[in-house]
Design an enzyme around this catalytic site. Structure first.
Site, short mmCIF file in Angstrom:
data_model
loop_
_atom_site.label_atom_id
_atom_site.label_comp_id
_atom_site.label_asym_id
_atom_site.label_seq_id
_atom_site.Cartn_x
_atom_site.Cartn_y
_atom_site.Cartn_z
N ASP A 189 1.22 -4.71 8.72
CA ASP A 189 0.94 -3.28 8.74
C ASP A 189 0.53 -2.80 7.34
O ASP A 189 1.30 -2.91 6.39
CB ASP A 189 2.18 -2.52 9.21
CG ASP A 189 1.96 -1.02 9.27
OD1 ASP A 189 1.50 -0.54 10.33
OD2 ASP A 189 2.26 -0.32 8.29
N TYR A 216 -2.27 2.79 1.22
CA TYR A 216 -1.36 1.84 0.56
C TYR A 216 -2.08 1.13 -0.58
O TYR A 216 -1.44 0.43 -1.37
CB TYR A 216 -0.84 0.79 1.54
CG TYR A 216 0.03 1.32 2.65
CD1 TYR A 216 0.41 2.66 2.72
CD2 TYR A 216 0.50 0.47 3.65
CE1 TYR A 216 1.21 3.13 3.75
CE2 TYR A 216 1.30 0.92 4.68
CZ TYR A 216 1.65 2.25 4.73
OH TYR A 216 2.44 2.71 5.77
N LYS A 218 -4.53 2.25 8.75
CA LYS A 218 -4.42 3.67 9.06
C LYS A 218 -5.46 4.49 8.32
O LYS A 218 -5.83 4.17 7.19
CB LYS A 218 -3.02 4.18 8.70
CG LYS A 218 -1.88 3.35 9.26
CD LYS A 218 -0.52 3.88 8.83
CE LYS A 218 0.57 2.90 9.16
NZ LYS A 218 0.58 1.74 8.23
N HIS A 240 -2.98 8.45 10.22
CA HIS A 240 -1.80 8.28 9.37
C HIS A 240 -0.89 9.51 9.38
O HIS A 240 0.33 9.38 9.54
CB HIS A 240 -2.26 7.96 7.93
CG HIS A 240 -1.22 7.27 7.11
ND1 HIS A 240 -1.53 6.47 6.04
CD2 HIS A 240 0.13 7.24 7.20
CE1 HIS A 240 -0.41 5.98 5.52
NE2 HIS A 240 0.60 6.45 6.19
#
Length: 286
Positions: free
Chosen positions: A47, A52, A77, A110
């Site tokens: 994930d 990120y 996301k 997200h």
């Protein structure tokens, strides 16, 4: 390789119930090493997210794992800055390029703010084109679910939200169950909540089954139908998070675990100013 249990989503796509979360793992070699180690230990669900800042290293680790691409489930996301139809189309292609893959297994909204409907339309289109296998949402509370889902032409396959034994999202889960949508948990171990990890009930169950408290928590969540993403960069912890398929909690133990719910989490997506806070905290185009 350890057993990897899968479940079928409402669109027919199969997803491993235990994944590896990469939130806050930096893209300076740490993400590459952590993902490569997780894959070598049997994890088959990774994930990540545009926000990120580590999609490229996730992709490199997958590429160098020598595991066939179709055996690895990849989630990413869409960040708020890329909401809206045209922005989302471009962002999906950017994530595919960074990951170095031909398709993303699961792609999520997200945080549900801004032009969510335009973003969802682009995601539906990308799914039809084969760029994405399954689409879903994240951080949708019951209030946000009721606001947006009736306007979608197709249902999400998952809703990834904060979830652990102290915050079991019971109202939300009723809504998801009605639509056949699975709940995914971020922070399944309480994001370092020492009170949770030292809870007397959980510790007693750990002694009974000769497991640690984290394994008891993850087992409860999986038995309760939740998909989990425990995050760790420590190989022994990654291994122990997978070592949960050789025992079952009894129905009475499940009831006792369900009774631990306090109904409060650390993040409230309904709070005023959350969108502005997130946008000021994370700019993916800096």
């Amino acid at each position: 390789m350890r057993e990897t249990k899968v479940i079928k989503l409402n669109d027919g796509v199969e997803i491993p119930v235990v994944g590896f979360g990469t939130f806050l793992i930096p893209e300076n070699g740490h993400t590459y090493n952590a993902v490569k180690k997780a894959l070598s230990l049997g994890i088959r669900h990774i994930d990540t997210a545009a926000a990120y800042f580590n999609e490229a290293e996730v992709g490199e680790a997958i590429k160098h794992s020598n595991i066939p691409r179709e055996e690895i489930f990849v989630t990413s996301k869409l960040w708020i800055q890329d909401f809206g139809y045209n922005n989302a189309k471009r962002a999906i292609d950017t994530s595919l390029k960074k990951l170095g893959v031909d398709y993303i297994d699961l792609y999520l909204i997200h945080h549900p703010y801004g032009d969510v409907l335009g973003a969802w339309e682009a995601m539906e289109e990308a799914k039809k084109e084969g760029k994405i296998r399954s689409i879903g949402v994240s951080n949708m509370t019951p209030k946000l679910w009721k606001k947006y889902i009736p306007l979608f032409s197709t249902l999400p396959s998952v809703n990834q939200v904060e979830y652990n034994p102290y915050f079991q999202q019971k109202e939300l889960r009723k809504l998801l169950k009605k639509d056949g949508v699975h709940l995914e948990s971020w922070g399944p171990l309480g994001s370092g909540n020492k009170e949770l990890l030292t809870d007397p009930l959980i510790n007693n169950l750990a002694k009974k089954y000769k497991k640690n408290s984290g394994q008891i928590i993850l087992k409860f969540e999986i038995q309760d139908g939740v998909i989990v993403f425990p995050k760790s960069t420590h190989p022994e912890r990654i291994k122990s998070n997978m070592d949960i398929f050789d025992f079952e909690l009894t129905e009475n133990e499940m009831k006792l675990m369900r009774a631990l719910d306090k109904g409060e989490g650390s993040h409230d997506p309904d709070a005023e100013g959350v969108e502005e806070m997130l946008l000021s905290a994370i700019d993916i185009y800096v």
